[in-house]
Scaffold this active site. Structure first.
Site, short mmCIF file in Angstrom:
data_model
loop_
_atom_site.label_atom_id
_atom_site.label_comp_id
_atom_site.label_asym_id
_atom_site.label_seq_id
_atom_site.Cartn_x
_atom_site.Cartn_y
_atom_site.Cartn_z
N VAL A 287 51.29 36.91 -19.24
CA VAL A 287 50.39 35.61 -19.52
C VAL A 287 49.06 35.75 -18.66
CG1 VAL A 287 50.20 33.15 -19.12
CG2 VAL A 287 52.47 34.24 -19.80
N GLU B 277 56.36 41.75 -18.48
CA GLU B 277 55.89 43.19 -18.43
C GLU B 277 54.72 43.19 -17.73
OE1 GLU B 277 54.96 43.17 -22.75
OE2 GLU B 277 57.05 44.02 -23.41
N LYS B 278 54.17 42.04 -17.00
CA LYS B 278 53.24 42.26 -16.06
C LYS B 278 53.46 43.52 -14.84
CE LYS B 278 50.43 40.88 -12.34
NZ LYS B 278 51.51 40.92 -11.16
N ASP B 279 54.96 43.37 -14.59
CA ASP B 279 55.60 44.46 -13.71
C ASP B 279 56.26 45.70 -14.71
OD1 ASP B 279 54.98 43.07 -10.71
OD2 ASP B 279 55.80 41.50 -12.06
N HIS C 147 53.80 30.26 -11.34
CA HIS C 147 52.48 29.83 -12.23
C HIS C 147 53.03 29.84 -13.74
CE1 HIS C 147 52.73 34.27 -12.91
NE2 HIS C 147 52.56 34.25 -11.44
N GLY D 153 52.98 32.28 -15.83
CA GLY D 153 53.75 33.53 -16.27
C GLY D 153 55.23 33.27 -15.97
N HIS D 154 55.47 32.70 -14.86
CA HIS D 154 56.94 32.58 -14.32
C HIS D 154 57.45 31.57 -15.57
CE1 HIS D 154 55.46 33.62 -10.20
NE2 HIS D 154 56.38 34.40 -10.27
N ALA E 249 55.82 30.77 -5.56
CA ALA E 249 54.58 30.45 -6.02
C ALA E 249 54.23 30.73 -7.51
CB ALA E 249 53.71 31.38 -5.07
P1 AMP Z 1 57.48 37.80 -8.94
O1 AMP Z 1 57.65 36.11 -8.67
O2 AMP Z 1 56.07 38.05 -8.83
O3 AMP Z 1 58.54 38.51 -8.57
O4 AMP Z 1 57.78 37.60 -10.49
C1 AMP Z 1 58.98 37.12 -11.07
C2 AMP Z 1 59.07 37.37 -12.50
O5 AMP Z 1 57.90 36.91 -13.12
C3 AMP Z 1 58.79 38.92 -12.77
O6 AMP Z 1 59.83 39.47 -13.84
C4 AMP Z 1 57.50 39.32 -13.31
O7 AMP Z 1 57.18 40.33 -13.92
C5 AMP Z 1 57.14 37.90 -13.89
N1 AMP Z 1 55.89 37.46 -14.06
C6 AMP Z 1 54.86 37.56 -13.08
N2 AMP Z 1 53.42 37.13 -13.45
C7 AMP Z 1 53.57 37.24 -14.60
C8 AMP Z 1 52.57 37.10 -15.70
N3 AMP Z 1 51.41 36.82 -15.36
N4 AMP Z 1 52.95 37.12 -17.18
C9 AMP Z 1 54.33 37.29 -17.28
N5 AMP Z 1 55.46 37.49 -16.41
C10 AMP Z 1 54.94 37.62 -15.24
#
Ligand code: AMP
Length: 254
Positions: free
Chosen positions: A177, A149-151, A35, A37-38, A33
């Site tokens: 982001v 850094e979101k997580d 976006h 950020g990714h 999914a």
């Molecule tokens: P996820 O798919 O949610 O497991 O996220 C995959 C990677 O993308 C992780 O390292 C998250 O911290 C990063 N991530 C998710 N959302 C954001 C965001 N808004 N800004 C920066 N990195 C993000």
């Protein structure tokens, strides 16, 4: 062309081939999914490495709530298009059995920070995260791996794991982001109704305000949020809230 790899054996052949010899490998693990950020992590990965690998794996062991796992957004077609447009070399897209041939008998456990913040509200979450990241690192064998850094808690725990187990992988932190109105981008934002999305903006706004953690918690609750925690730790304010069925997390430097 982005090559989709579903099997570890298939990837091993490529990883050990002459083509990848002496090349730097960058890795961005995700749950899809995708976006912006990714995309920011992927962009950085493409810039800093010869070969870029992105994984999409909705990791069941890190979900403490079966409904959350069931409802987690899955948008493979769009994700794949984005990776192709960005010129990502490899998409690792495994199924459960490929990653958990041990049926999750083996786990990575951290006993301190993983019990705080999100860990206190999501039992077993970080065991699932650390275990899958360890497995993915051992499969992909990247030189650098990119985390948002979101997580922030996740990022710190992964850095700690690499240090504790002498893993020769550079963890690259990437800034959060946000949407124009300040809400941190998240795959789960897709699950918010229009009404909830409007209310959601109060979360980052209050988080970065000068108010105390307790005040922020109270105000969020008045606005209809269910608050897991608002907590200040080492110069950073962390928050996790629920709006309707959706759980959002965020953090800001104080
Ligand atoms: P996820 O798919 O949610 O497991 O996220 C995959 C990677 O993308 C992780 O390292 C998250 O911290 C990063 N991530 C998710 N959302 C954001 C965001 N808004 N800004 C920066 N990195 C993000």
């Amino acid at each position: 062309m982005t090559k989709v790899i579903k099997n570890i054996s298939e990837w091993k052949v490529i990883r050990n081939s002459e083509d990848l010899k002496n090349k730097t490998i960058g890795f961005v693990p995700t749950m899809g999914a995708l976006h912006k950020g990714h995309a920011s992590l992927i962009e950085r990965c493409l810039k800093e490495n010869d070969i870029s690998v992105v994984s999409i794996f909705v990791n069941p062991t890190q979900f403490n709530d079966p409904d959350d796992l069931r409802n987690y957004p899955r948008t493979f077609e769009n994700d794949f298009k984005l990776l192709e447009t960005m010129n990502v070399d490899y998409l690792f897209y495994p199924e459960y059995g490929e990653i958990y041939s041990d049926n999750y008998r083996y786990k990575i456990v951290e006993t301190d920070f993983s019990k705080k913040l999100c860990g206190a509200f999501r039992p077993g979450h970080f065991e699932g995260v650390l275990t899958v990241v360890m497995k993915l690192f051992n499969i992909v064998r990247p030189h650098k791996a990119y985390f948002g850094e979101k997580d922030y808690q996740q990022l710190k725990l992964i850095e700690g794991m690499c240090k504790a187990f002498f893993m020769d992988i550079e963890i690259v932190p990437c800034p959060i982001v946000r949407d124009e109105d300040g809400l941190a981008l998240s795959s789960r934002n897709l699950l918010l109704t229009d009404e909830e999305r409007k209310i959601a903006v109060n979360f980052p706004e209050l988080l970065k305000s000068k108010k105390s953690a307790n005040q922020i918690k109270e105000e969020l609750e008045k606005l209809g949020f269910k608050v897991d925690y608002i907590e200040d730790i080492e110069g950073r304010r962390f928050g996790a809230v629920h709006i309707g069925k959706v759980r959002l997390i965020d953090n800001v430097e104080l």
